[in-house]
Design an enzyme around this catalytic site. Structure first.
Site, PDB file in Angstrom:
ATOM      1  N   ARG A 103       0.831  -1.212   0.000  1.00  0.00           N
ATOM      2  CA  ARG A 103       0.000   0.000   0.000  1.00  0.00           C
ATOM      3  C   ARG A 103       0.861   1.256   0.000  1.00  0.00           C
ATOM      4  O   ARG A 103       0.569   2.221  -0.714  1.00  0.00           O
ATOM      5  CB  ARG A 103      -0.950  -0.026   1.199  1.00  0.00           C
ATOM      6  CG  ARG A 103      -2.110  -0.970   1.004  1.00  0.00           C
ATOM      7  CD  ARG A 103      -2.969  -1.160   2.240  1.00  0.00           C
ATOM      8  NE  ARG A 103      -4.146  -1.962   1.893  1.00  0.00           N
ATOM      9  CZ  ARG A 103      -5.040  -2.407   2.759  1.00  0.00           C
ATOM     10  NH1 ARG A 103      -4.869  -2.145   4.058  1.00  0.00           N
ATOM     11  NH2 ARG A 103      -6.082  -3.112   2.361  1.00  0.00           N
ATOM     12  N   TYR A 121      -6.281  -0.719  -6.630  1.00  0.00           N
ATOM     13  CA  TYR A 121      -5.737  -1.962  -6.090  1.00  0.00           C
ATOM     14  C   TYR A 121      -5.060  -1.757  -4.735  1.00  0.00           C
ATOM     15  O   TYR A 121      -4.850  -0.636  -4.291  1.00  0.00           O
ATOM     16  CB  TYR A 121      -4.845  -2.705  -7.071  1.00  0.00           C
ATOM     17  CG  TYR A 121      -3.679  -2.018  -7.729  1.00  0.00           C
ATOM     18  CD1 TYR A 121      -3.066  -0.894  -7.214  1.00  0.00           C
ATOM     19  CD2 TYR A 121      -3.177  -2.546  -8.917  1.00  0.00           C
ATOM     20  CE1 TYR A 121      -1.982  -0.314  -7.838  1.00  0.00           C
ATOM     21  CE2 TYR A 121      -2.087  -1.970  -9.562  1.00  0.00           C
ATOM     22  CZ  TYR A 121      -1.489  -0.854  -9.017  1.00  0.00           C
ATOM     23  OH  TYR A 121      -0.415  -0.297  -9.645  1.00  0.00           O
ATOM     24  N   GLU A 122      -4.768  -2.877  -4.088  1.00  0.00           N
ATOM     25  CA  GLU A 122      -4.299  -2.906  -2.693  1.00  0.00           C
ATOM     26  C   GLU A 122      -5.302  -2.263  -1.744  1.00  0.00           C
ATOM     27  O   GLU A 122      -4.944  -1.683  -0.730  1.00  0.00           O
ATOM     28  CB  GLU A 122      -2.929  -2.240  -2.556  1.00  0.00           C
ATOM     29  CG  GLU A 122      -1.834  -2.851  -3.404  1.00  0.00           C
ATOM     30  CD  GLU A 122      -1.684  -4.340  -3.187  1.00  0.00           C
ATOM     31  OE1 GLU A 122      -2.053  -4.836  -2.117  1.00  0.00           O
ATOM     32  OE2 GLU A 122      -1.191  -5.011  -4.111  1.00  0.00           O
ATOM     33  N   GLY A 123      -6.569  -2.385  -2.067  1.00  0.00           N
ATOM     34  CA  GLY A 123      -7.638  -1.778  -1.278  1.00  0.00           C
ATOM     35  C   GLY A 123      -7.987  -0.420  -1.852  1.00  0.00           C
ATOM     36  O   GLY A 123      -7.140   0.478  -1.904  1.00  0.00           O
TER      37      GLY A 123
END
Length: 586
Positions: A295, A438-440
């Site tokens: 992140r 992406y990655e949350g």
């Protein structure tokens, strides 16, 4: 295509004058490192990024990746650049020394990572995920697995991936259905499908090591029943070299808006052999080691794209002649003035510059606390971990939001030419758009910040972060600027503390505005601090730039925080008043 040049002067200022790396390393007992070495590492990284990786960016986007007979081929030159990368030790910068790594400080590695993202975001992605996989293995894998796999991942001989998402399970990993069947030899057979897998297959290395989330037969329901497994593309033979092909395959390559040169794969696991990492049913905790690192790295993608866009816009604005400046003729020997003299173009460029350099300062501060968490004493490590946890969603979400804003402004500075393929500005915007997802997603990051890192934590991380930024304020010498910075920091702390009593629905409704309010506030503190530190440095041009940019940020960007503050304090009623039927009249 914009010609990327590494912002070495800014990095040198941040490392030497602002972070005072000599004192930083000394305080952590890191006698082998100093600001001079950091400058040399970053300078060499700049050369690799600009000379080797950046020239591949445009053609990589044009060519994309191909899948033939189950094998993925990346664009021309990508694999060769990777071999240069690992041969020169860049992949091993942060790796553990016991497993062929260099163990460099994060404050040396982060600038190199930013520059790689500026040079070629698609190319950087596979190396980024490998570093995150290395971190997860270092912290959670058995010694036996480390001995077989870790050194070759650290050096880059093999790459790593992260396999979370399934067609029906994205943010809600409780819905994950990939299965892991235990075998008598201690291995597991993994069966299921994963999507959006960066670097799922490629032509760079002889093996790809997948980190796969799956469920054991007797696992509890929900996220408490997820385990993490190491699943190699090729099983190892008796010499621990790639041998038999594992029972996994690439179903397809995703067709994407951007990052077309990065192989984003659909992965099929058909009884593939894998090995447990960490404890059974504790896979999500293990994976979060990898995800939190990724992140922050995704935040650097936003920052990298922003820097590249700003450089392109600035060069164009200096050359493009259009009309005369409203403040008077600026270039009497020309038929018109360069558009950089137009106030609105100057506004866009300054917005790009202040957001980019502010985010760079935050990334370097984050790197400083990563150094402390790794090398400090126990108390320092605990406090550093709180700061890192709090800033992770801020870095990921705000830097990628700003990446999109800055790359959009880059197109705007070019006018119609910015929308045309040949100028290269539109690729930056297409490539960086994924970083908000992406990655949350950034909405999930905002919920994580206010829901976990603030309210559920009871303010402990808030207090540690307040103290961390307060250290920068305490070092300021200009008393008026110091007073403004302290007032800004105090206001943020008080408004954040008010959130501790919010209802769950108010927290959810406030999340995105609270994160933006936090980021604009903390960047304001950093801008005051940088301008103050620059006065004491030996680069007069940079000092003047920092002073003017700080003033611009205060006048033109910082007021955004006030709107976000009003919004997040307004409650959830106006959001929840919309049931959905109001949209049906169309």
């Amino acid at each position: 295509m914009p010609q990327y040049q590494a912002p070495m002067a800014d990095f040198q200022f941040l490392m030497k004058d602002w972070l005072e790396l000599d004192n930083h390393y000394s305080s952590l007992g890191m006698e082998d490192f100093d600001a001079g070495l950091a400058n040399e590492v970053v300078a060499q990284g700049a050369k690799f990024a600009t000379d080797v990786v950046a020239p591949l960016n445009r053609e990589g986007d044009e060519q994309g990746c191909t899948l033939n007979d189950g094998n993925v081929t990346t664009p021309e030159g990508f694999a060769d650049a990777y071999q240069d990368y690992v041969a020169n030790g860049w992949n091993a910068m942060l790796g553990p020394v016991d497993y062929e790594g260099q163990g460099l400080p994060y404050t040396m590695a982060v600038p190199v990572h930013e520059m790689l993202n500026s040079a070629n975001l698609s190319w950087r992605l596979t190396t980024m995920l490998t570093e995150s996989a290395v971190l997860a293995m270092t912290r959670h894998a058995t010694d036996e697995l480390k001995d077989k796999y870790l050194s070759k991942m650290v050096t880059g001989e093999w790459t790593g991936t992260m396999n979370l998402t399934e067609p029906h399970a994205g943010t809600d990993l409780a819905l994950l259905s990939t299965k892991a069947e235990p075998q008598d030899d201690g291995s597991y057979l993994i069966t299921g499908n994963k999507i959006f897998i960066t670097g799922g297959d490629h032509d760079w290395t002889s093996n790809v090591i997948h980190m796969v989330l799956a469920r054991l037969p007797d696992a509890p329901k929900g996220v408490k029943g997820i385990s993490l497994f190491l699943v190699p593309k090729f099983l190892l033979n008796e010499n621990d070299e790639p041998g038999e092909r594992n029972a996994l395959s690439v179903g397809s390559i995703e067709h994407k808006m951007g990052i077309k040169a990065s192989p984003t794969c659909v992965m099929n696991y058909d009884g593939a052999k894998g090995w447990l990492i960490g404890e059974a049913n504790q896979g999500l905790a293990c994976m979060f080691t990898m995800m939190n690192d990724a992140r922050f790295q995704v935040g650097l993608q936003g920052l990298g794209a922003a820097e590249a866009s700003f450089q392109g816009a600035l060069a164009y604005a200096r050359e493009r002649l259009q009309s005369r400046a409203p403040q008077g003729v600026q270039q009497p020997d020309e038929k018109a003035d360069a558009i950089i003299f137009q106030p609105d173009v100057a506004r866009m460029l300054l917005t790009q510059k202040t957001l980019t350099e502010g985010c760079r300062a935050m990334s370097m501060m984050y790197a400083k606390y990563m150094d402390i968490e790794k090398n400090g004493d126990d108390d320092a490590k605990r406090e550093a971990n709180k700061v890192i946890q709090f800033l992770t969603p801020v870095c990921k979400a705000f830097m990628t939001d700003m990446g999109l804003e800055v790359t959009s402004l880059g197109i705007q500075v070019f006018g119609g030419h910015g929308y045309i393929r040949e100028w290269g500005m539109e690729q930056l915007m297409r490539d960086v758009r994924i970083a908000q997802l992406y990655e949350g997603t950034n909405g999930i990051q905002a919920l994580d910040l206010i829901g976990r890192k603030l309210t559920r934590d009871g303010g402990n991380m808030l207090e540690a972060t307040y103290n961390a930024f307060g250290e920068f304020v305490s070092k300021m010498e200009d008393k008026e600027s110091q007073s403004r910075a302290q007032a800004l920091l105090d206001d943020w702390r008080a408004a954040s503390a008010d959130c501790l009593g919010m209802s769950p629905e108010d927290v959810a409704a406030a999340a995105c505005d609270y994160l933006a309010y936090t980021a604009y506030s903390l960047l304001g503190v950093l801008w005051y601090s940088m301008a103050d530190a620059a006065k004491r440095g030996d680069n007069a041009t940079l000092a003047e730039s920092k002073a003017k940019c700080s003033a611009f940020y205060e006048a033109r960007i910082l007021p955004r925080r006030d709107a976000h503050k009003v919004a997040f304090q307004s409650g959830a009623q106006k959001v929840l008043a919309v049931s959905g039927s109001e949209f049906d009249y169309l």
